[in-house]
Design a protein around this motif. Sequence first.
Motif, PDB file in Angstrom:
ATOM      1  N   LEU A  32      -4.416   6.518   2.802  1.00 37.68           N
ATOM      2  CA  LEU A  32      -4.363   5.258   2.055  1.00 37.68           C
ATOM      3  C   LEU A  32      -4.678   5.624   0.610  1.00 37.68           C
ATOM      4  O   LEU A  32      -5.829   5.757   0.217  1.00 37.68           O
ATOM      5  CB  LEU A  32      -5.375   4.253   2.603  1.00 37.68           C
ATOM      6  CG  LEU A  32      -5.413   2.892   1.901  1.00 37.68           C
ATOM      7  CD1 LEU A  32      -4.054   2.208   1.950  1.00 37.68           C
ATOM      8  CD2 LEU A  32      -6.478   1.993   2.519  1.00 37.68           C
ATOM      9  N   GLY A  75       0.759   5.485   0.846  1.00 38.15           N
ATOM     10  CA  GLY A  75      -0.015   6.531   1.502  1.00 38.15           C
ATOM     11  C   GLY A  75       0.799   7.371   2.449  1.00 38.15           C
ATOM     12  O   GLY A  75       2.019   7.213   2.575  1.00 38.15           O
ATOM     13  N   THR A  78       0.827  -1.194   0.000  1.00 38.32           N
ATOM     14  CA  THR A  78       0.000   0.000   0.000  1.00 38.32           C
ATOM     15  C   THR A  78       0.866   1.250   0.000  1.00 38.32           C
ATOM     16  O   THR A  78       1.981   1.257   0.520  1.00 38.32           O
ATOM     17  CB  THR A  78      -0.943   0.018   1.211  1.00 38.32           C
ATOM     18  OG1 THR A  78      -0.171  -0.134   2.418  1.00 38.32           O
ATOM     19  CG2 THR A  78      -1.954  -1.113   1.124  1.00 38.32           C
ATOM     20  N   GLN A 121      -2.421   1.155  -4.143  1.00 37.24           N
ATOM     21  CA  GLN A 121      -1.803  -0.112  -3.792  1.00 37.24           C
ATOM     22  C   GLN A 121      -1.216  -0.770  -5.039  1.00 37.24           C
ATOM     23  O   GLN A 121      -1.635  -0.485  -6.165  1.00 37.24           O
ATOM     24  CB  GLN A 121      -2.792  -1.056  -3.127  1.00 37.24           C
ATOM     25  CG  GLN A 121      -3.845  -1.638  -4.052  1.00 37.24           C
ATOM     26  CD  GLN A 121      -4.768  -2.612  -3.361  1.00 37.24           C
ATOM     27  OE1 GLN A 121      -4.713  -2.789  -2.149  1.00 37.24           O
ATOM     28  NE2 GLN A 121      -5.642  -3.251  -4.108  1.00 37.24           N
ATOM     29  N   SER A 144       8.247  -2.421   5.068  1.00 37.77           N
ATOM     30  CA  SER A 144       8.615  -1.648   3.902  1.00 37.77           C
ATOM     31  C   SER A 144      10.091  -1.802   3.622  1.00 37.77           C
ATOM     32  O   SER A 144      10.903  -2.007   4.509  1.00 37.77           O
ATOM     33  CB  SER A 144       8.262  -0.169   4.120  1.00 37.77           C
ATOM     34  OG  SER A 144       8.868   0.296   5.292  1.00 37.77           O
ATOM     35  N   TYR A 178       5.719   4.693   2.257  1.00 37.97           N
ATOM     36  CA  TYR A 178       5.315   5.857   3.045  1.00 37.97           C
ATOM     37  C   TYR A 178       5.805   7.124   2.362  1.00 37.97           C
ATOM     38  O   TYR A 178       7.009   7.320   2.150  1.00 37.97           O
ATOM     39  CB  TYR A 178       5.887   5.736   4.458  1.00 37.97           C
ATOM     40  CG  TYR A 178       5.842   7.010   5.280  1.00 37.97           C
ATOM     41  CD1 TYR A 178       4.639   7.678   5.491  1.00 37.97           C
ATOM     42  CD2 TYR A 178       7.000   7.537   5.850  1.00 37.97           C
ATOM     43  CE1 TYR A 178       4.593   8.827   6.251  1.00 37.97           C
ATOM     44  CE2 TYR A 178       6.964   8.686   6.613  1.00 37.97           C
ATOM     45  CZ  TYR A 178       5.759   9.330   6.812  1.00 37.97           C
ATOM     46  OH  TYR A 178       5.721  10.467   7.557  1.00 37.97           O
ATOM     47  N   ARG A 226       2.103   2.439   6.116  1.00 43.90           N
ATOM     48  CA  ARG A 226       2.083   1.990   4.729  1.00 43.90           C
ATOM     49  C   ARG A 226       3.461   1.484   4.323  1.00 43.90           C
ATOM     50  O   ARG A 226       4.476   2.043   4.729  1.00 43.90           O
ATOM     51  CB  ARG A 226       1.642   3.117   3.793  1.00 43.90           C
ATOM     52  CG  ARG A 226       0.317   3.744   4.157  1.00 43.90           C
ATOM     53  CD  ARG A 226      -0.798   2.741   4.148  1.00 43.90           C
ATOM     54  NE  ARG A 226      -1.996   3.273   4.812  1.00 43.90           N
ATOM     55  CZ  ARG A 226      -2.905   2.537   5.387  1.00 43.90           C
ATOM     56  NH1 ARG A 226      -2.765   1.226   5.414  1.00 43.90           N
ATOM     57  NH2 ARG A 226      -3.968   3.073   5.960  1.00 43.90           N
TER      58      ARG A 226
END
Length: 400
Positions: free
Chosen positions: A325, A308, A306, A328, A394, A316, A313
């Motif tokens: 959000l 956001g 995702t 994706q 991430s 990021y 997320r």
Amino acid sequence: MDINDFPTWFGLGSYGGLACTLVAAAGITTYALVRRRGSSLQLARSVLVCLVASVCMLVPIWWNQDQLELYGPSLASGEVLFWLCWTAILGWFIPLGMLLGYLVLTEPQLAASSRAHLHQEQVVAPLDDPARYHEPLGPGVAWGQLIPFSNPTQPGSGEATKGQPILLSRQMTVLGRAQDCDIIVEDERTSRHHAEIDWDHGRVQLVDRTSMNGTLVNRQTVRGPLPLVTGDILDLGHQRYRFELLPAAELRLKAPDVQPGELEVETKKVSSVLIPPLHEPASVILTGLSVGVAGSVWLVDQPVMTIGRDKERQIYIPDESVSRLHAQIVRQQIGYYLSDLNSSNGTFLNGELLTCPSLLSPGDIVRIGSIELQCDDETQQKSQQSTIPLDGASTVAQTV
């Protein structure tokens, strides 16, 4: 009307509004159960709104008995007007609107008896069936494709923009919301393992895997294996696809006597079959181009990532133009698909606004709000960049 009669009329209106909210809730429930319309979530929301409105109608009833009947004409006109609006909106407009909306807008649901019959009679293939890993026309040779449409399947909606085709090359392809599906359909009305598309000696069929909301082909509910032909429209939840056979499959249909070794290799289903791992596309890298993220690099190598403004997320991006959000990226068999998640400022791919999932390719420019990112192949970046995992979720690469 005599001003002395106003409390009586107001009392009738408030009690009538209370009755209207309860009748609307009962009517929605009866209509949903008898005519089998709407989903369970739609029914629960509609009935809840009517019940909350009925509770709110107790307040003007109290005001009428405690204030209006005692003080009458001495009350301020603004206060009287407020309670009149309260009674009209909560007691009449909202419940009647919910009832009318449910009658007009809800779609038919799969009958419980039909669904139970499907569960009892239909036997679906196991998820570890070797056919999921077998490519009958040869490695990487697709026999068909699904083309996603941009708009949800609502009555009267047109089939406007088409997304990137999703190629079908395996003997059995599972579609659904679960991460282990071959084609992931991100939709709340889609079951975890919703349906499957099977290739059988040059013929294609769709099987609903006893999904909760059913599968539609050309707006007809699928019951049992259903043959597919080019041009068929598939509806899974709110996601719509167009099915097309590719030339290799059409050749197989025209030449059924061709030896299997010349065109396809049949799967031998035995208990000792060694199932190979699912083929995963090569990872891609997103490189920041705009001020604030310039030089930042994100490795895209997970089934779903995702994007956001929230720190949790995987990608990021701390910028005000980015929604919490925003978008994706979903991994499919042939690559990574980018889709917008109803963001405020939209998601763009090579300058075009995304209205449906689109395949990412090396060199693509992705714009999230006002932030631009460049998509590259991971293998082309290994000699120039090193990756450092952050927070276990991430992956950010810092330029050397």
